[in-house]
Design an enzyme around this catalytic site. Sequence first.
Site, short mmCIF file in Angstrom:
data_model
loop_
_atom_site.label_atom_id
_atom_site.label_comp_id
_atom_site.label_asym_id
_atom_site.label_seq_id
_atom_site.Cartn_x
_atom_site.Cartn_y
_atom_site.Cartn_z
N ASN A 9 0.88 -1.17 0.00
CA ASN A 9 0.00 0.00 0.00
C ASN A 9 0.91 1.21 0.00
OD1 ASN A 9 -1.79 2.06 0.43
ND2 ASN A 9 -2.36 1.43 2.52
N LYS A 11 0.19 4.24 -0.27
CA LYS A 11 -0.42 5.45 0.30
C LYS A 11 -0.17 6.63 -0.64
CE LYS A 11 -0.07 3.21 4.73
NZ LYS A 11 0.06 3.29 6.19
N HIS A 94 -9.36 1.40 4.74
CA HIS A 94 -8.09 1.57 5.47
C HIS A 94 -8.32 2.52 6.64
CE1 HIS A 94 -3.99 2.63 6.47
NE2 HIS A 94 -3.63 1.52 5.85
N GLU A 96 -6.65 4.88 7.75
CA GLU A 96 -6.39 6.31 7.46
C GLU A 96 -7.60 6.94 6.79
OE1 GLU A 96 -2.71 5.58 5.42
OE2 GLU A 96 -1.83 4.99 7.32
N GLU A 166 -5.25 -4.72 10.50
CA GLU A 166 -4.20 -3.73 10.75
C GLU A 166 -4.46 -3.02 12.07
OE1 GLU A 166 -2.23 -2.50 6.73
OE2 GLU A 166 -3.80 -1.08 7.24
N GLY A 172 2.93 2.37 10.70
CA GLY A 172 3.91 3.44 10.55
C GLY A 172 4.64 3.80 11.83
N SER A 212 3.62 -2.08 10.22
CA SER A 212 5.08 -2.19 10.40
C SER A 212 5.61 -3.58 10.05
CB SER A 212 5.49 -1.78 11.82
OG SER A 212 5.16 -0.42 12.04
P1 13P Z 1 3.25 0.42 7.59
O1 13P Z 1 3.73 -0.85 6.97
O2 13P Z 1 3.98 1.63 7.07
O3 13P Z 1 3.16 0.35 9.06
O4 13P Z 1 1.74 0.62 7.05
C1 13P Z 1 0.85 -0.41 7.16
C2 13P Z 1 -0.37 -0.06 6.41
O5 13P Z 1 -1.12 0.82 6.80
C3 13P Z 1 -0.65 -0.79 5.18
O6 13P Z 1 -1.92 -0.53 4.72
#
Ligand code: 13P
Length: 248
Positions: A9, A11, A94, A96, A166, A172, A212
């Site tokens: 992903n 982002k 997601h 976010e 997640e 992150g 992560s």
């Molecule tokens: P990270 O791998 O940067 O923690 O992000 C995970 C994520 O949100 C994947 O959709």
Amino acid sequence: MRKPIIAGNWKMNKTPEEAKTLVTELAPLVKDATCEVVVCVPFVDLALVKKALKGTKIKLGAQNVHWAESGAFTGEISASMLKELKVEYVIIGHSERRQYFGETDQTVNAKIKAAIANGIKVIVCVGETLEQHEQDETITVVSRQTIEAFKDIPKEDLKKIVIAYEPIWAIGTGKTSSPEDAEETISVIRKTIKKLYGSAPSEAIRIQYGGSMNPKNAKELMAMPSIDGGLIGGASLKAEDFAKVVNY
Ligand code: 13P
């Protein structure tokens, strides 16, 4: 047997040209992968990345979709638009998007239906916040998110859906859920699917871990019996790192 699926992903990262460079570097590094490999890229990168992926085993994904077929929704993208670009997967719900863009369990459900109606497979995300985690609400939260996401989705569509667990506190942050904790929560999600659809669909559906996940911890996470893959943020932005996760 569930075939593992590892998806990047990206982002809001990589311009179209940067995206092309990244997938061109990535393709030879994952050519022998035994899992399904997907890159979920920004909308504006889709067309160029699709071209660059020709002849590779990497599949194309998007990161969001609108639930309506068309209409007055300024700035949004429909599933039929993604379909025409040969998008195979779309991430829906997601954290976010739930946190910053008002995504709800109801819009997640409507978006899943729109994607499936257009032949696009779904990666639907569930996961608890740090506060919910600390208050022992993880199971309640992910069960509710799962039940609502799958509302009125017929059993035969289940094979078009992947779930990504997640934990938001792990995204992150460099903090990963322990493989055992991730396994436990993912088992609960699988049990929820079992309650909704029965045993065979719950055994068949693939559930990823995200948060992560990186070249260092991919192997131990993937070793857990219920974890069928990963949704990778930061570590998917470098070809070498993402390839190491894919080749865990
Ligand atoms: P990270 O791998 O940067 O923690 O992000 C995970 C994520 O949100 C994947 O959709």
